[in-house]
Every structure is written in structure tokens, then in C-alpha cells.
Design a protein around this motif. Structure first.
Motif, PDB file in Angstrom:
ATOM      1  N   ARG A  85      86.367  22.187 -23.550  1.00 30.32           N
ATOM      2  CA  ARG A  85      85.156  22.815 -22.993  1.00 30.32           C
ATOM      3  C   ARG A  85      85.511  24.191 -22.466  1.00 30.32           C
ATOM      4  O   ARG A  85      86.638  24.438 -22.035  1.00 30.32           O
ATOM      5  N   TYR A  86      84.530  25.070 -22.482  1.00 29.94           N
ATOM      6  CA  TYR A  86      84.693  26.421 -21.940  1.00 29.94           C
ATOM      7  C   TYR A  86      83.745  26.533 -20.754  1.00 29.94           C
ATOM      8  O   TYR A  86      82.527  26.503 -20.911  1.00 29.94           O
ATOM      9  N   ARG A  87      84.339  26.605 -19.566  1.00 32.66           N
ATOM     10  CA  ARG A  87      83.551  26.603 -18.332  1.00 32.66           C
ATOM     11  C   ARG A  87      83.463  28.012 -17.766  1.00 32.66           C
ATOM     12  O   ARG A  87      84.485  28.689 -17.643  1.00 32.66           O
ATOM     13  N   VAL A  88      82.250  28.421 -17.418  1.00 30.08           N
ATOM     14  CA  VAL A  88      82.031  29.753 -16.868  1.00 30.08           C
ATOM     15  C   VAL A  88      81.981  29.629 -15.350  1.00 30.08           C
ATOM     16  O   VAL A  88      81.110  28.965 -14.793  1.00 30.08           O
ATOM     17  N   SER A  89      82.945  30.281 -14.708  1.00 32.36           N
ATOM     18  CA  SER A  89      83.085  30.225 -13.255  1.00 32.36           C
ATOM     19  C   SER A  89      82.538  31.505 -12.621  1.00 32.36           C
ATOM     20  O   SER A  89      82.739  32.598 -13.135  1.00 32.36           O
ATOM     21  N   LEU A  90      81.874  31.324 -11.484  1.00 34.75           N
ATOM     22  CA  LEU A  90      81.360  32.472 -10.738  1.00 34.75           C
ATOM     23  C   LEU A  90      82.215  32.805  -9.530  1.00 34.75           C
ATOM     24  O   LEU A  90      81.949  33.775  -8.835  1.00 34.75           O
ATOM     25  N   GLY A  91      83.236  32.005  -9.261  1.00 35.29           N
ATOM     26  CA  GLY A  91      84.088  32.273  -8.117  1.00 35.29           C
ATOM     27  C   GLY A  91      85.256  31.315  -8.064  1.00 35.29           C
ATOM     28  O   GLY A  91      85.175  30.189  -8.544  1.00 35.29           O
ATOM     29  N   HIS A  92      86.354  31.786  -7.498  1.00 37.47           N
ATOM     30  CA  HIS A  92      87.580  31.002  -7.360  1.00 37.47           C
ATOM     31  C   HIS A  92      87.958  30.958  -5.882  1.00 37.47           C
ATOM     32  O   HIS A  92      87.950  31.987  -5.207  1.00 37.47           O
ATOM     33  N   TYR A  93      88.287  29.777  -5.391  1.00 36.07           N
ATOM     34  CA  TYR A  93      88.651  29.594  -3.985  1.00 36.07           C
ATOM     35  C   TYR A  93      89.908  28.751  -3.874  1.00 36.07           C
ATOM     36  O   TYR A  93      90.114  27.833  -4.668  1.00 36.07           O
ATOM     37  N   THR A  94      90.728  29.045  -2.897  1.00 36.05           N
ATOM     38  CA  THR A  94      91.897  28.211  -2.632  1.00 36.05           C
ATOM     39  C   THR A  94      91.540  27.113  -1.635  1.00 36.05           C
ATOM     40  O   THR A  94      92.229  26.114  -1.549  1.00 36.05           O
ATOM     41  N   ASN A  95      90.436  27.281  -0.920  1.00 35.13           N
ATOM     42  CA  ASN A  95      89.993  26.325   0.084  1.00 35.13           C
ATOM     43  C   ASN A  95      88.854  25.482  -0.484  1.00 35.13           C
ATOM     44  O   ASN A  95      87.797  26.015  -0.830  1.00 35.13           O
ATOM     45  N   GLN A  96      89.062  24.185  -0.571  1.00 34.79           N
ATOM     46  CA  GLN A  96      88.069  23.286  -1.145  1.00 34.79           C
ATOM     47  C   GLN A  96      86.734  23.322  -0.389  1.00 34.79           C
ATOM     48  O   GLN A  96      85.664  23.390  -1.002  1.00 34.79           O
ATOM     49  N   ALA A  97      86.791  23.290   0.917  1.00 33.57           N
ATOM     50  CA  ALA A  97      85.561  23.290   1.715  1.00 33.57           C
ATOM     51  C   ALA A  97      84.747  24.553   1.465  1.00 33.57           C
ATOM     52  O   ALA A  97      83.524  24.494   1.350  1.00 33.57           O
ATOM     53  N   GLU A  98      85.428  25.695   1.370  1.00 36.77           N
ATOM     54  CA  GLU A  98      84.723  26.953   1.113  1.00 36.77           C
ATOM     55  C   GLU A  98      84.078  26.950  -0.273  1.00 36.77           C
ATOM     56  O   GLU A  98      82.956  27.412  -0.446  1.00 36.77           O
ATOM     57  N   ALA A  99      84.766  26.403  -1.250  1.00 38.63           N
ATOM     58  CA  ALA A  99      84.204  26.321  -2.606  1.00 38.63           C
ATOM     59  C   ALA A  99      82.929  25.485  -2.614  1.00 38.63           C
ATOM     60  O   ALA A  99      81.920  25.877  -3.211  1.00 38.63           O
ATOM     61  N   TYR A 100      82.961  24.360  -1.925  1.00 37.16           N
ATOM     62  CA  TYR A 100      81.766  23.514  -1.863  1.00 37.16           C
ATOM     63  C   TYR A 100      80.648  24.171  -1.062  1.00 37.16           C
ATOM     64  O   TYR A 100      79.468  24.067  -1.416  1.00 37.16           O
ATOM     65  N   ARG A 101      80.994  24.873   0.002  1.00 38.82           N
ATOM     66  CA  ARG A 101      79.999  25.583   0.805  1.00 38.82           C
ATOM     67  C   ARG A 101      79.288  26.633  -0.054  1.00 38.82           C
ATOM     68  O   ARG A 101      78.060  26.744  -0.051  1.00 38.82           O
ATOM     69  N   GLN A 102      80.048  27.405  -0.806  1.00 36.57           N
ATOM     70  CA  GLN A 102      79.469  28.451  -1.651  1.00 36.57           C
ATOM     71  C   GLN A 102      78.648  27.848  -2.792  1.00 36.57           C
ATOM     72  O   GLN A 102      77.604  28.387  -3.171  1.00 36.57           O
ATOM     73  N   THR A 103      79.099  26.724  -3.317  1.00 40.48           N
ATOM     74  CA  THR A 103      78.358  26.062  -4.392  1.00 40.48           C
ATOM     75  C   THR A 103      77.007  25.586  -3.889  1.00 40.48           C
ATOM     76  O   THR A 103      75.981  25.771  -4.560  1.00 40.48           O
ATOM     77  N   GLU A 104      76.984  24.992  -2.710  1.00 45.36           N
ATOM     78  CA  GLU A 104      75.714  24.527  -2.150  1.00 45.36           C
ATOM     79  C   GLU A 104      74.749  25.687  -1.915  1.00 45.36           C
ATOM     80  O   GLU A 104      73.554  25.568  -2.154  1.00 45.36           O
ATOM     81  N   ALA A 105      75.268  26.819  -1.467  1.00 46.36           N
ATOM     82  CA  ALA A 105      74.415  28.001  -1.268  1.00 46.36           C
ATOM     83  C   ALA A 105      73.861  28.487  -2.607  1.00 46.36           C
ATOM     84  O   ALA A 105      72.677  28.826  -2.719  1.00 46.36           O
ATOM     85  N   LEU A 106      74.689  28.494  -3.619  1.00 45.36           N
ATOM     86  CA  LEU A 106      74.278  28.945  -4.943  1.00 45.36           C
ATOM     87  C   LEU A 106      73.239  28.016  -5.557  1.00 45.36           C
ATOM     88  O   LEU A 106      72.304  28.452  -6.230  1.00 45.36           O
ATOM     89  N   LYS A 107      73.371  26.718  -5.306  1.00 44.00           N
ATOM     90  CA  LYS A 107      72.466  25.728  -5.880  1.00 44.00           C
ATOM     91  C   LYS A 107      71.039  25.852  -5.361  1.00 44.00           C
ATOM     92  O   LYS A 107      70.115  25.280  -5.937  1.00 44.00           O
ATOM     93  N   LYS A 108      70.842  26.636  -4.316  1.00 46.39           N
ATOM     94  CA  LYS A 108      69.491  26.865  -3.808  1.00 46.39           C
ATOM     95  C   LYS A 108      68.660  27.671  -4.806  1.00 46.39           C
ATOM     96  O   LYS A 108      67.438  27.632  -4.769  1.00 46.39           O
ATOM     97  N   GLU A 109      69.343  28.391  -5.697  1.00 46.02           N
ATOM     98  CA  GLU A 109      68.651  29.115  -6.752  1.00 46.02           C
ATOM     99  C   GLU A 109      68.428  28.159  -7.918  1.00 46.02           C
ATOM    100  O   GLU A 109      69.356  27.475  -8.353  1.00 46.02           O
ATOM    101  N   LYS A 110      67.215  28.111  -8.422  1.00 47.75           N
ATOM    102  CA  LYS A 110      66.863  27.176  -9.479  1.00 47.75           C
ATOM    103  C   LYS A 110      67.790  27.295 -10.693  1.00 47.75           C
ATOM    104  O   LYS A 110      68.196  26.293 -11.281  1.00 47.75           O
TER     105      LYS A 110
END
Length: 103
Positions: free
Chosen positions: A67-92
Motif C-alpha cells: 500500500r502507498y499511504r499519504v501522510s500529512l505529518g510525522h511525530y515522534t510522540n504518539q499522544a501528539e500524533a493522535y491529538r493532531q489526527t483528532e483535530a484533522l478529523k473535524k474536517e469532513k
């Protein structure tokens, strides 16, 4: 912050970071926010370019398990990655975004 980057759409794509790749695995350990998962490198490259034109700076294409996955950001901290993902998911358009872990 991925969500804030999208809000600042005036940022030209030419300011994209040097960490962008096309159709290759980055090999960097950490957590990636995945906005698209596609079957071909060509499709992933096209989608990555669309995201860059929308103002995302840290777009990368990661290859894993066929699979070829398109990433919008890379984080070394798991909690920060999930925090940013949840913020992004607010956009349809990104309601299906998820975190991909590279170990």
C-alpha cells in the motif's frame, strides 16, 4: 500542527519541506497521520501533490505491505500524533484519517 497548516491555505506549495518523498518509504520511526491509502505509487503521488497544493507542508508517501499511504505529518510522540489526527478529523474530507506507527 497539521490542522492549523490547513487553515493557512495561503502558504505556497513551494515552501514544502525537504522531507517529502514520492512513492518511497521514509524509514523514519514514529507516528504518521495518514489521510489516504492507495494501491499504486502513481495514485499516491497525485494525491500527495493535491495535499501540497492545499498548503500541507509535511506530505510524505510511505510504502508498506503493498500500500502507498499519504501522510500529512510525522511525530515522534504518539499522544501528539493522535491529538493532531483528532483535530484533522473535524474536517469532513479527513474524517477517516488515522495514525500509522513505524517501529
Amino acid at each position: 500542527d497539521v490542522y492549523k497548516r490547513q487553515q493557512k491555505k495561503s502558504a505556497p506549495a513551494s515552501q514544502a519541506s525537504a522531507s517529502q518523498t514520492t512513492g518511497k518509504s521514509s524509514g523514519n520511526k514514529g507516528y504518521y497521520i495518514i489521510a489516504a491509502s492507495l494501491t499504486t505509487a502513481a495514485d499516491a503521488s497525485r494525491q500527495a501533490e493535491i495535499f501540497r497544493k492545499q498548503g500541507y507542508k509535511d506530505v510524505e508517501v510511505l510504502e508498506s505491505a503493498g500500500r502507498y499511504r499519504v501522510s500529512l505529518g510525522h511525530y515522534t510522540n504518539q499522544a501528539e500524533a493522535y491529538r493532531q489526527t483528532e483535530a484533522l478529523k473535524k474536517e469532513k474530507a479527513f474524517s477517516q484519517a488515522w495514525v500509522f506507527s513505524v517501529k
